[in-house]
Motif scaffolding. Structure first.
Motif, PDB file in Angstrom:
ATOM      1  N   ARG A 129       6.201  -2.805 -10.328  1.00 32.85           N
ATOM      2  CA  ARG A 129       5.438  -1.794 -11.062  1.00 32.85           C
ATOM      3  C   ARG A 129       5.139  -0.623 -10.136  1.00 32.85           C
ATOM      4  N   GLU A 130       4.937   0.544 -10.736  1.00 29.36           N
ATOM      5  CA  GLU A 130       4.592   1.729  -9.958  1.00 29.36           C
ATOM      6  C   GLU A 130       3.380   2.399 -10.592  1.00 29.36           C
ATOM      7  N   PHE A 131       2.548   2.961  -9.737  1.00 34.07           N
ATOM      8  CA  PHE A 131       1.341   3.662 -10.169  1.00 34.07           C
ATOM      9  C   PHE A 131       1.173   4.900  -9.302  1.00 34.07           C
ATOM     10  N   ARG A 132       0.896   6.018  -9.936  1.00 31.23           N
ATOM     11  CA  ARG A 132       0.625   7.266  -9.221  1.00 31.23           C
ATOM     12  C   ARG A 132      -0.737   7.791  -9.657  1.00 31.23           C
ATOM     13  N   PRO A 133      -1.757   7.538  -8.841  1.00 29.69           N
ATOM     14  CA  PRO A 133      -3.073   8.062  -9.219  1.00 29.69           C
ATOM     15  C   PRO A 133      -3.084   9.579  -9.132  1.00 29.69           C
ATOM     16  N   PRO A 134      -3.909  10.212  -9.939  1.00 28.08           N
ATOM     17  CA  PRO A 134      -3.999  11.677  -9.847  1.00 28.08           C
ATOM     18  C   PRO A 134      -4.607  12.074  -8.507  1.00 28.08           C
ATOM     19  N   PRO A 135      -4.295  13.279  -8.027  1.00 27.82           N
ATOM     20  CA  PRO A 135      -4.879  13.730  -6.759  1.00 27.82           C
ATOM     21  C   PRO A 135      -6.404  13.646  -6.828  1.00 27.82           C
ATOM     22  N   ALA A 136      -7.004  13.160  -5.736  1.00 34.61           N
ATOM     23  CA  ALA A 136      -8.453  12.979  -5.703  1.00 34.61           C
ATOM     24  C   ALA A 136      -8.903  12.851  -4.256  1.00 34.61           C
ATOM     25  N   ALA A 137     -10.204  12.848  -4.066  1.00 34.86           N
ATOM     26  CA  ALA A 137     -10.785  12.594  -2.748  1.00 34.86           C
ATOM     27  C   ALA A 137     -10.408  11.179  -2.319  1.00 34.86           C
ATOM     28  N   ASP A 138     -10.401  10.934  -1.021  1.00 31.66           N
ATOM     29  CA  ASP A 138      -9.961   9.646  -0.491  1.00 31.66           C
ATOM     30  C   ASP A 138     -10.714   8.462  -1.098  1.00 31.66           C
ATOM     31  N   GLU A 139     -12.040   8.541  -1.167  1.00 31.62           N
ATOM     32  CA  GLU A 139     -12.814   7.441  -1.737  1.00 31.62           C
ATOM     33  C   GLU A 139     -12.437   7.203  -3.197  1.00 31.62           C
ATOM     34  N   ASP A 140     -12.191   8.259  -3.926  1.00 33.63           N
ATOM     35  CA  ASP A 140     -11.798   8.132  -5.333  1.00 33.63           C
ATOM     36  C   ASP A 140     -10.421   7.487  -5.466  1.00 33.63           C
ATOM     37  N   LEU A 141      -9.540   7.740  -4.511  1.00 34.81           N
ATOM     38  CA  LEU A 141      -8.219   7.100  -4.538  1.00 34.81           C
ATOM     39  C   LEU A 141      -8.344   5.597  -4.325  1.00 34.81           C
ATOM     40  N   LEU A 142      -9.208   5.196  -3.414  1.00 37.56           N
ATOM     41  CA  LEU A 142      -9.430   3.766  -3.196  1.00 37.56           C
ATOM     42  C   LEU A 142      -9.906   3.106  -4.491  1.00 37.56           C
ATOM     43  N   VAL A 143     -10.865   3.703  -5.141  1.00 38.26           N
ATOM     44  CA  VAL A 143     -11.378   3.171  -6.401  1.00 38.26           C
ATOM     45  C   VAL A 143     -10.273   3.140  -7.459  1.00 38.26           C
ATOM     46  N   ALA A 144      -9.495   4.194  -7.563  1.00 36.11           N
ATOM     47  CA  ALA A 144      -8.430   4.259  -8.574  1.00 36.11           C
ATOM     48  C   ALA A 144      -7.398   3.152  -8.381  1.00 36.11           C
ATOM     49  N   VAL A 145      -6.992   2.914  -7.147  1.00 32.50           N
ATOM     50  CA  VAL A 145      -5.981   1.889  -6.877  1.00 32.50           C
ATOM     51  C   VAL A 145      -6.534   0.502  -7.198  1.00 32.50           C
ATOM     52  N   LEU A 146      -7.744   0.208  -6.758  1.00 30.87           N
ATOM     53  CA  LEU A 146      -8.328  -1.107  -7.028  1.00 30.87           C
ATOM     54  C   LEU A 146      -8.621  -1.283  -8.521  1.00 30.87           C
ATOM     55  N   ASP A 147      -9.086  -0.229  -9.183  1.00 30.58           N
ATOM     56  CA  ASP A 147      -9.302  -0.298 -10.637  1.00 30.58           C
ATOM     57  C   ASP A 147      -8.007  -0.591 -11.374  1.00 30.58           C
ATOM     58  N   GLU A 148      -6.904  -0.029 -10.894  1.00 27.41           N
ATOM     59  CA  GLU A 148      -5.609  -0.268 -11.540  1.00 27.41           C
ATOM     60  C   GLU A 148      -5.198  -1.731 -11.416  1.00 27.41           C
ATOM     61  N   VAL A 149      -5.479  -2.353 -10.284  1.00 23.83           N
ATOM     62  CA  VAL A 149      -5.176  -3.780 -10.127  1.00 23.83           C
ATOM     63  C   VAL A 149      -5.977  -4.588 -11.149  1.00 23.83           C
ATOM     64  N   ILE A 150      -7.270  -4.281 -11.275  1.00 21.54           N
ATOM     65  CA  ILE A 150      -8.119  -4.987 -12.236  1.00 21.54           C
ATOM     66  C   ILE A 150      -7.614  -4.751 -13.660  1.00 21.54           C
ATOM     67  N   TYR A 151      -7.277  -3.515 -13.988  1.00 16.29           N
ATOM     68  CA  TYR A 151      -6.776  -3.178 -15.321  1.00 16.29           C
ATOM     69  C   TYR A 151      -5.500  -3.959 -15.649  1.00 16.29           C
ATOM     70  N   ARG A 152      -4.557  -3.992 -14.723  1.00 15.94           N
ATOM     71  CA  ARG A 152      -3.293  -4.698 -14.981  1.00 15.94           C
ATOM     72  C   ARG A 152      -3.504  -6.208 -15.093  1.00 15.94           C
ATOM     73  N   MET A 153      -4.462  -6.707 -14.326  1.00 13.69           N
ATOM     74  CA  MET A 153      -4.767  -8.131 -14.406  1.00 13.69           C
ATOM     75  C   MET A 153      -5.327  -8.454 -15.798  1.00 13.69           C
ATOM     76  N   GLU A 154      -6.214  -7.604 -16.303  1.00 12.87           N
ATOM     77  CA  GLU A 154      -6.854  -7.856 -17.594  1.00 12.87           C
ATOM     78  C   GLU A 154      -5.936  -7.588 -18.779  1.00 12.87           C
ATOM     79  N   THR A 155      -5.065  -6.595 -18.689  1.00 11.86           N
ATOM     80  CA  THR A 155      -4.259  -6.203 -19.849  1.00 11.86           C
ATOM     81  C   THR A 155      -2.834  -6.740 -19.831  1.00 11.86           C
ATOM     82  N   ALA A 156      -2.280  -6.991 -18.652  1.00 12.01           N
ATOM     83  CA  ALA A 156      -0.887  -7.437 -18.569  1.00 12.01           C
ATOM     84  C   ALA A 156      -0.741  -8.803 -17.893  1.00 12.01           C
ATOM     85  N   ASP A 157      -1.863  -9.416 -17.515  1.00  9.37           N
ATOM     86  CA  ASP A 157      -1.841 -10.717 -16.822  1.00  9.37           C
ATOM     87  C   ASP A 157      -0.954 -10.682 -15.586  1.00  9.37           C
TER      88      ASP A 157
END
Length: 130
Positions: free
Chosen positions: A43-71
């Motif tokens: 799988r590939e994910f490209r978070p939108p440009p953001a501050a560094d802390e926001d990128l960390l949150v975006a990447v980890l949120d995406e893992v949680i999202y994929r776990m919940e929606t795609a198992d």
């Protein structure tokens, strides 16, 4: 963590992409035993440009999202900085193929979030709501 519904992870690496990769690994390993799991897809994910802390949150949120929606959970994480921004590639397995060994995160907290780099490398710390 003082609150029983929180898990705190920390990550370090020489560069931003490496630190993000380590954060993903730390999060997944905080609740799942990946031994014996097989790679099912990429799988590939490209978070939108953001501050560094926001990128960390975006990447980890995406893992949680994929776990919940795609198992799916990442077995392998590769993160690179390129001209188009951050590029995240995961080799994933099904959640049914791993043993859950801890509380599964539901969200990434912004409380006491840290992520940044200096001449010694990058480090980050984040609290996960479980």
């Amino acid at each position: 963590m003082p609150h029983t519904a929180d898990v705190r992870i920390e990550a370090w690496a020489p560069d931003r992409a490496g630190c993000l990769t380590e954060a993903v690994t730390a999060m997944v390993e905080s609740f799942a035993d990946l031994a014996g799991a097989r790679l099912h897809a990429e799988r590939e994910f490209r978070p939108p440009p953001a501050a560094d802390e926001d990128l960390l949150v975006a990447v980890l949120d995406e893992v949680i999202y994929r776990m919940e929606t795609a198992d799916e959970l990442p077995l392998v994480t590769e993160i690179t900085d390129d001209a188009g921004g951050l590029r995240v590639r995961w080799g994933v397995t099904g959640t049914g193929e791993v043993e859950l060994t801890g509380a599964v995160p539901k969200a990434v907290s912004l409380h006491e979030l840290r992520f940044g780099g200096d001449d010694r490398g990058w480090c980050g710390a984040v609290t996960l709501d479980v």
